[in-house]
Design a protein around this motif. Sequence first.
Motif, short mmCIF file in Angstrom:
data_model
loop_
_atom_site.label_atom_id
_atom_site.label_comp_id
_atom_site.label_asym_id
_atom_site.label_seq_id
_atom_site.Cartn_x
_atom_site.Cartn_y
_atom_site.Cartn_z
N ALA A 315 0.83 -1.20 0.00
CA ALA A 315 0.00 0.00 0.00
C ALA A 315 0.86 1.25 0.00
O ALA A 315 1.96 1.28 0.58
CB ALA A 315 -0.92 -0.01 1.21
N ALA A 316 0.36 2.30 -0.64
CA ALA A 316 1.15 3.53 -0.79
C ALA A 316 1.21 4.34 0.49
O ALA A 316 2.07 5.22 0.63
CB ALA A 316 0.55 4.38 -1.91
N LYS A 327 -12.39 10.93 0.01
CA LYS A 327 -12.88 10.61 -1.34
C LYS A 327 -11.81 10.79 -2.42
O LYS A 327 -12.13 10.91 -3.61
CB LYS A 327 -14.12 11.43 -1.67
CG LYS A 327 -15.29 11.15 -0.74
CD LYS A 327 -16.56 11.85 -1.18
CE LYS A 327 -17.72 11.49 -0.26
NZ LYS A 327 -18.99 12.14 -0.67
N ASN A 328 -10.55 10.77 -2.00
CA ASN A 328 -9.45 10.79 -2.95
C ASN A 328 -9.43 9.46 -3.70
O ASN A 328 -9.38 8.38 -3.09
CB ASN A 328 -8.13 11.02 -2.22
CG ASN A 328 -6.93 10.96 -3.13
OD1 ASN A 328 -6.43 9.89 -3.45
ND2 ASN A 328 -6.45 12.14 -3.55
N LEU A 332 -8.86 5.67 -2.18
CA LEU A 332 -9.99 4.75 -2.22
C LEU A 332 -9.61 3.44 -2.93
O LEU A 332 -10.02 2.36 -2.49
CB LEU A 332 -11.18 5.41 -2.93
CG LEU A 332 -11.97 6.42 -2.11
CD1 LEU A 332 -12.95 7.19 -3.00
CD2 LEU A 332 -12.72 5.73 -0.97
N LYS A 333 -8.82 3.55 -3.98
CA LYS A 333 -8.39 2.35 -4.70
C LYS A 333 -7.52 1.47 -3.80
O LYS A 333 -7.68 0.24 -3.78
CB LYS A 333 -7.64 2.76 -5.97
CG LYS A 333 -7.20 1.58 -6.82
CD LYS A 333 -6.49 2.04 -8.09
CE LYS A 333 -6.04 0.84 -8.92
NZ LYS A 333 -5.33 1.28 -10.17
N ASP A 339 -9.46 -3.96 1.71
CA ASP A 339 -10.73 -4.55 2.13
C ASP A 339 -11.01 -5.86 1.40
O ASP A 339 -11.50 -6.83 2.00
CB ASP A 339 -11.88 -3.57 1.86
CG ASP A 339 -11.89 -2.37 2.80
OD1 ASP A 339 -11.13 -2.39 3.78
OD2 ASP A 339 -12.66 -1.43 2.54
N GLU A 340 -10.71 -5.89 0.12
CA GLU A 340 -10.95 -7.10 -0.65
C GLU A 340 -10.06 -8.24 -0.16
O GLU A 340 -10.46 -9.41 -0.17
CB GLU A 340 -10.73 -6.84 -2.13
CG GLU A 340 -11.82 -5.96 -2.75
CD GLU A 340 -11.59 -5.69 -4.22
OE1 GLU A 340 -10.45 -5.92 -4.70
OE2 GLU A 340 -12.53 -5.23 -4.89
#
Length: 442
Positions: A315-316, A327-328, A332-333, A339-340
């Motif tokens: 993760a970044a 909501k960036n 979110l990606k 989460d997945e």
Amino acid sequence: MTNFRNKAVSRRSFLRGAGVAMALPMLDSMMPAVASAAQKQAIAAAGPDGKPRRFLGICNNLGLLPEQFFPTEAGRNYKLSPYLQHLEQHRNDFSVFSGVWHPDVDGGHPADNCFLTAAPHPGSGGFRNTISLDQYIAERIGHLTRFPSMTLGVNVNRGQRSLSWTGSGVLIPCEEKPSAVFKKMFVQGSPDEVRRQVRKLELGRSILDAVSGQAKELQRDVGVRDRDRLDQYFTSVRDLEKRMQMSKEWENKPKPKVTSPCPLDPTSPAEYMDKVKLMYDMARLAFETDSSRNITLMLDSVNSPAIELGEDHKAADGYHNLSHHGKNAGKLKELQAIDEWHMKLLADLFGQLKTVKEGGETLLDRTMILYGSNLGNANTHVTTNLPALFAGGGFKHGQHLAFDREHNYPLPNLFVSMLQRMGLETDKFATSTGTMRGLEMV
């Protein structure tokens, strides 16, 4: 022995005997009595249908992206949400809830302390927690397995967080190392180590026996109000004696043998998902060997750094920072990918439990798994509309129970249904108003 007759009992009084000084606690902070009749315990051990029931409570304290988790349709023929598609092969083994909450549990992040207690206003001054669901179970049927309960955690700072709280509101620290959990369950100590442990337990019993006579005398000589409160305290002492005796018996029984090797502990907090997988494995082994029927797992995402997702992706940003995505699109990606991964690990756990057979059923059929969060949306810290997924355990699943997302339905009602499924006679837990509406037993 000190004679309490005609004497005022102060907060600094002690019960003394056999070289022991046992302080009297403040009467208003005593734990409630939990002893139950042997016949009821035997029934509760297996549940009302004669089958052993188990509980695994999992809290991800940063929640899940609501729009990706919650289905848009209710009922049994609902369309799986993007996250739940990772659980598609198990859709008839779980129910998903929307519009649920713990009434008056607010305060943002501190609400994870109340995931299994539902004690109100955890962020307020003077907050005092109440008993967690797992410890409520442990007090009643925990002595029937080697470990009355197991309290586990991932990325918890020095183990000083967990989902488990005693009846007097004391935190039970969690175990963070899968290897330690494995050794605790399956590595038999030397004869000398076993004897020393038994001696400690025997010493504990002799201490309680030494003060019991004086305790009874004290109970006779106090007023009616304090007598009732003291009765609760002394009942808990008798319960502790029973627990010590049960522990002594388990120390002398050989531990189960398994073919699985002792796991290697991940060394970096970034290996978050590896730790989650290992703790799921430890829970499965505990249930499979009937070492415990009662486990909690705190996934402390708040304290997790940038975490690794497989061998070629990291993760970044830190997990917590990503949850405040504003909501960036980029955040979110990244958060959706995390989460997945959680959903994939949960699907793997369900699959592993289904491969284990027990009396013509699968281990998942006999294991109630609650996966959820104290936050409905980590970005805004709201504690309403909590993501909650409930699997296994002998219920009719395959449905989305959609409650009012503006005026939420009490999640503690699920706890009452779970307790009843375990054979415990109760119609109330915390802020419940009954059993879970729409959730039926098989």
